[in-house]
Design a protein around this motif. Structure first.
Motif: not given
Length: 141
Positions: A64-72, A74-83, A108-112
Motif C-alpha cells: 500500500g501507499y502512505l504519503a510522507s510529504v504532500r505539497p502544502g 505541514p508535518p503535523e498533517g502528515i503525522m495526522a495521516e500516519v495516526d 520532525p525527529g525521524l530517527e526517534d
C-alpha cells in the motif's frame, strides 16, 4: 544503551557490524527494495506493508501507499495521516522510503520517531552496504 550501540558499530562509528535477522518494533532496519521483496516472499506469515514515500509511483509489489510529504501539508498533517493509518491497519508494517532521489519524510525527529514507532519499520534504501543509522536486514537462510 549508548555502550551497546557503540559495540554494534565499527571503529569509525558509522557502519553496523551485525545485521538484523528480522525487522521488529523499536529496531528499524535497512534493506533494498529487491531484498525486502525477496525476504517477505520467504516469510510464512505476511503482514500488509505500506510504503511511506513521496509518490505512489515508487510502490513495489502489492504494498500500500502512505504519503510522507504532500505539497502544502505541514508535518503535523502528515503525522495526522500516519495516526489514522495506525488505527486503520493495526498489524501493518511501515516501509520508509529513503532511496536516492526520494524526498525524505516530512516528520520532525525521524530517527526517534522510527525507534519509538508502534509497528515494525523497514527502511528502504538504494544501497544497504553504505553507512546507515540502522542495521541491515539480512534474512536468515
Amino acid at each position: 544503551m549508548q555502550a551497546l550501540h557503540a559495540n554494534l558499530m565499527d571503529d569509525d562509528g558509522k557502519t553496523w557490524q551485525h545485521t538484523q535477522p528480522m525487522p521488529m518494533r523499536g529496531s528499524p532496519c535497512v534493506v533494498t527494495e529487491a531484498n525486502a521483496l525477496s525476504f517477505i516472499e520467504k516469510m510464512e506469515s505476511k503482514n500488509r506493508i505500506f510504503l511511506f514515500s513521496d509518490s505512489e509511483r515508487a510502490v513495489p509489489g502489492d504494498w500500500g501507499y502512505l504519503a510522507s510529504v504532500r505539497p502544502g501539508v505541514p508535518p503535523e498533517g502528515i503525522m495526522a495521516e500516519v495516526d489514522a493509518w495506525l488505527r486503520q491497519y493495526p498489524d501493518a508494517w511501515l516501509a520508509v522510503d529513503m532511496r536516492i532521489g526520494v524526498i525524505p519524510p516530512a516528520v520532525p525527529g525521524l530517527e526517534d520517531t522510527l525507534r519509538t514507532f508502534p509497528r515494525v519499520v523497514i527502511v528502504i534504501v538504494s544501497d544497504d552496504t553504505r553507512d546507515h543509522t540502522w542495521p541491515r536486514w539480512e534474512y536468515p537462510l
